[in-house]
Design an enzyme around this catalytic site. Sequence first.
Site, PDB file in Angstrom:
ATOM      1  N   VAL A 178      28.336  -4.383 -15.394  1.00 35.00           N
ATOM      2  CA  VAL A 178      28.076  -4.347 -15.406  1.00 35.00           C
ATOM      3  C   VAL A 178      27.588  -3.123 -13.557  1.00 35.00           C
ATOM      4  O   VAL A 178      28.552  -3.291 -13.158  1.00 35.00           O
ATOM      5  CB  VAL A 178      26.821  -5.655 -15.129  1.00 35.00           C
TER       6      VAL A 178
ATOM      7  N   ASP B 103      12.532  -3.933 -20.155  1.00 35.03           N
ATOM      8  CA  ASP B 103      11.534  -5.184 -18.981  1.00 35.03           C
ATOM      9  C   ASP B 103      10.075  -5.021 -19.720  1.00 35.03           C
ATOM     10  O   ASP B 103      10.239  -5.431 -20.560  1.00 35.03           O
ATOM     11  CB  ASP B 103      10.925  -3.785 -18.256  1.00 35.03           C
TER      12      ASP B 103
ATOM     13  N   SER C  41      14.707  -4.965  -8.185  1.00 32.79           N
ATOM     14  CA  SER C  41      14.428  -4.009  -9.874  1.00 32.79           C
ATOM     15  C   SER C  41      14.095  -2.334  -9.205  1.00 32.79           C
ATOM     16  O   SER C  41      13.878  -1.447 -10.407  1.00 32.79           O
ATOM     17  CB  SER C  41      13.297  -4.073  -9.874  1.00 32.79           C
TER      18      SER C  41
ATOM     19  N   ASN D 143       5.629  19.109 -13.144  1.00 31.69           N
ATOM     20  CA  ASN D 143       4.073  18.781 -14.328  1.00 31.69           C
ATOM     21  C   ASN D 143       3.070  18.667 -13.216  1.00 31.69           C
ATOM     22  O   ASN D 143       1.812  18.391 -13.486  1.00 31.69           O
ATOM     23  CB  ASN D 143       3.700  17.892 -14.788  1.00 31.69           C
TER      24      ASN D 143
ATOM     25  N   HIS E 207       5.042  -4.196 -14.392  1.00 30.56           N
ATOM     26  CA  HIS E 207       6.461  -3.889 -13.714  1.00 30.56           C
ATOM     27  C   HIS E 207       7.464  -2.875 -14.920  1.00 30.56           C
ATOM     28  O   HIS E 207       8.013  -2.233 -13.872  1.00 30.56           O
ATOM     29  CB  HIS E 207       7.956  -5.490 -13.891  1.00 30.56           C
TER      30      HIS E 207
ATOM     31  N   PRO F  99       0.058  10.367 -16.916  1.00 30.21           N
ATOM     32  CA  PRO F  99       0.758  11.696 -17.179  1.00 30.21           C
ATOM     33  C   PRO F  99       2.007  12.191 -16.691  1.00 30.21           C
ATOM     34  O   PRO F  99       2.575  13.029 -16.250  1.00 30.21           O
ATOM     35  CB  PRO F  99      -0.357  12.077 -16.330  1.00 30.21           C
ATOM     36  N   ASP F 100       1.988  10.656 -16.245  1.00 25.53           N
ATOM     37  CA  ASP F 100       4.066  10.498 -15.780  1.00 25.53           C
ATOM     38  C   ASP F 100       5.081  10.395 -16.124  1.00 25.53           C
ATOM     39  O   ASP F 100       6.394   9.995 -15.597  1.00 25.53           O
ATOM     40  CB  ASP F 100       4.256  10.507 -13.930  1.00 25.53           C
TER      41      ASP F 100
ATOM     42  N   ILE G 158       4.558  12.682  -9.211  1.00 26.17           N
ATOM     43  CA  ILE G 158       5.798  11.526  -8.726  1.00 26.17           C
ATOM     44  C   ILE G 158       6.877  11.963  -9.798  1.00 26.17           C
ATOM     45  O   ILE G 158       6.349  13.224 -10.963  1.00 26.17           O
ATOM     46  CB  ILE G 158       6.055  10.632  -8.064  1.00 26.17           C
TER      47      ILE G 158
ATOM     48  N   ASP H  80       0.680  -1.183   0.185  1.00 24.08           N
ATOM     49  CA  ASP H  80       0.258  -0.104  -0.098  1.00 24.08           C
ATOM     50  C   ASP H  80       1.046   0.412  -0.354  1.00 24.08           C
ATOM     51  O   ASP H  80       2.309   1.450   0.296  1.00 24.08           O
ATOM     52  CB  ASP H  80      -1.015  -0.034   1.431  1.00 24.08           C
TER      53      ASP H  80
ATOM     54  N   ASP I  49       8.495  -3.807 -29.037  1.00 26.93           N
ATOM     55  CA  ASP I  49       8.081  -4.564 -28.640  1.00 26.93           C
ATOM     56  C   ASP I  49       9.198  -5.800 -29.252  1.00 26.93           C
ATOM     57  O   ASP I  49       8.358  -6.087 -30.030  1.00 26.93           O
ATOM     58  CB  ASP I  49       6.318  -4.704 -28.890  1.00 26.93           C
TER      59      ASP I  49
ATOM     60  N   ASP J  79      28.410  -3.357  -6.611  1.00 28.74           N
ATOM     61  CA  ASP J  79      28.928  -1.795  -6.934  1.00 28.74           C
ATOM     62  C   ASP J  79      28.852  -0.662  -5.995  1.00 28.74           C
ATOM     63  O   ASP J  79      29.172  -0.467  -5.670  1.00 28.74           O
ATOM     64  CB  ASP J  79      29.650  -1.537  -8.302  1.00 28.74           C
TER      65      ASP J  79
END
Length: 967
Positions: free
Chosen positions: A366, A189, A413, A267, A253, A197-198, A271, A154, A229, A389
């Site tokens: 990486v 991903d 992630s 904006n 995800h 909108p974000d 967030i 939540d 895709d 790292d």
Amino acid sequence: MIKITQMGLLLALAIFSQSPAIAENPIKGKAISRTFKIPTGANKTEYLPGVIVVKIDPAFRNSVSKSAFAIPGLQQTMQTIGASSVKAKFPNAKIPTNKFTADGSAVTDISLIYEVDFNPAFGIENAINELLKSPEVLYAEPHYIYAPSYKPNDPDTLGTKNYYLKITKAYEAWEVTKGDTNVVIAIIDSGSDLDHPDLAANQVKNYGDPINGIDDDNDGFIDNFSGWDFAGANFNTITGDNNANCLGGNNNHGSHVSGDASAVADNGVGIAGIGFKCRLLTIKCSADNDTRAPGGVGYILTGYEGIIYAANQGADVINCSWGGGSGGQFGQDAINYATQNGSLVVAAAGNSNSPEPHFPSAFTNVLSVASTTSADRKSGFSNYGNTIDVSAPGSGIYSTLYNNSYASFDGTSMASPIAAGAAALVKSVFPNYTPTQIGEQLRVTCDDIDSKNVSFKSRLGKGRINALRAVTDTTSPSIRSKNMIIADNTNGGRLRGDTITITADLTNYLRPTSNLTATVSLYSPNTAITLLTTQVSQGAIPTLTTVPLNGVFSFVVNQTAPEDAALTLKITYSDGSYSDFELISIVVNVSTLNITVNDIKSTATGIGRIGFVDNTNTRGLGFVYKNTNMIYEGALMIGVSPTEVPNCARNEGATPDDNFPATTRVAKIAQSGIDFLSSGVFTDANASPAVGLEVSHREMAWNAAPDNKYAIFEYKIKNTSANILSNVYPGMFFDWDINASSSNRTAWDGANNMGYAFSTTATDPWAGVKVLNTITPAAPSFYPQSYELAGDPQENGYSIAEKYLTLSSGVAKDSLGFVSATGNDVMFSIGAGPYTISPGAEIVFALAVIGGDDLADLQTSAQAAQVKYTAFITTGLSANEELSSDLTTFPNPANTSTEFSFSLKKDTKTSLIIYNQLGQQVQVVLNKKLSAGKHSITANVNDLAIGVYNLVLTTENQTKAIKLIVQ
């Protein structure tokens, strides 16, 4: 960022079970053997059925096209595996013009990577191993896929939803830079909510290829205006399209990860992502209809294709919030290619709360990211260890979701894209930095959080990222080691008393050093070693310069070091205010010795196993001939009764019966006339019940023909109990996997006391095991087995009673795998008996394990092994010698009789036996106790056929042998 490498499996968003992985490049580390097996713990859901990724050697470039291999041998293999199509994975890839990059690394060529569709019924292991027989194939491996698994929480209260921006100093960093719209973060991903909108305003648009049904920019992708895709609509028919938008909650995800990296700021909605103005390139790698992965979500089906696409599209940072424990060289190739083409790859460290390397985050090149909480403590789920790292917040991260919504997720992630967004800010401030420099700038400017993570000190990377320091620091160097060599004097054993030296090259990726020192220390207290040379004065290293370590580090392995003592060394770099470190894992007093002196390669384990010391086949060479590992398991069994079989073979469960603890570890012995000789001692103390056995073992190998295709394994079995042991049957269990493991056959050669196994493919090598005659010979036994057959001892595991049955049944069956046209997955038990062993007495059981080209080749080596073993076998130490002169015979050649002469130092039981070239006993000349002094024994050879024989003189502690020619 210089790390040991391998590939991964599962999305690293939430807590999941991870299989242990080998911290070693799977091609480089296993180059001695071209045999492929699906990693332990992997299942069919972790790779595409009927698809193999293949890379062709550049030397054969002119013999391949984008859709065919014009190589006769390889074409035949394609027919064998039922291949239906071949296609270049990257048909528009340019052929490299240089072999090496500016820093000396080999240029990664992706133009010769292919996808082969084959008949799944052939079996993926079988198909890959068929392809690996072709010298034109550099590697062949499954097309791995990745399963997302996350646990939404939540939303937090409004004041803590974006806590990570505060503790990473993102607000202060934005005073320096709000990012650059020319800096692109690729999100590899499950797609994204492109009209969120974000998110919408930060999506990269490819204006060179508007949606008109034409590939306007000639990049091989039609209408890739808003990303691409690679997985398409249906996981059953993976076909790429230009719609990277996620169409349901199963692919949430990628939307969350996108917002973590660079949700639109200023904006007035939702967030702000840490990347602020930096753009997002959405690359979707999950199919629209896929809900097969845990939690009803879609697999990441084409992650490495996505990385290469992102690099070709000019992405500056590539985020991979997925990973796990299986894979191959294709992933490392993809990452190397991206790095060499200007992209920094950032990846999640995994959510197993484990120190095991996690892939792709542990690959070379990486930036591996662990997860922390709002209190700068390691997230409970986060991995940690030597390959990490940096760390970044990953607990309770509030971000964008499908259908214009938001939620809080946990996982590395989340930590990974936050670090990726910060890396994009670094690129905005330092636009000329290489990908490695961007990652190193972010790494060396981390805040030290060790005081809050005492149990994980130095194992959460350099610390938690600090975006402000990352975009303002202009003084810190960055020293990393590469080309490290850990040298010893005991054939890789790093044994007790050995002095070990460490050398390496040091690369400075950032600002110059002036007075650099490098110091080695133990990461944690460990009595296995004593450090000797611990500090090197390195001085000045200019930016982007690689120099050799100005000296060596060294340590001695203590006499008290336990077997396989694992330790971690910490190398600390210091220069004024700059302080940095690297962790190095080392194993000393290794409990195995590799046998590599001739045409076969194997491993002496010291605990009754041959080839591999463990049951996961990660420690040891197996049994290799002509670059093919033919053995899956080789294990000693000593049958005493149907309820007593001390052994180290597989049982009814998933683990072996580890009944043989070493009391004297296996160690090399220098002896004239033997190119490899090792010995050790173990007991049956871990058997239930323990019989009371002490086993002294020796391993022998020679490098000159005709003795260059086998190794001898000898076991002297002593009865340390107070009971007479009757009907004892020592033997070995072998599981053979000669390339396509289910296409093998096995048979018995009675003339040579040899069991052998071979593949139904004519070009595959053969393997044989010969029971060697010893001073106490017994009847041989051979029992072929296969779990594929109903009623077989292997059908439901391998019980103690079944082990005794297979050892004590003589040559109960003489073949297996011939009824089926394609053979079987074959095993066999081979041994000798019965023996009776009185208290304090011992018997000797010995085998020659042989590699060859065909049966005749095996037979030649089997006969040579018996002759060599008879001639060179020596027991005991010089202090126990009874012989004071060599054995001689006259006349030699002989036709009617000959006289044998020798001298004894003391009274001893003595035998004098004549063997033929097959190792068969043909005449006992003498077998009794003799007194000290000179002895001459005449033997009648009238009844012996013309030929060459071996005369063996045996006392209680010695054996001598000479050749006898009968005319």
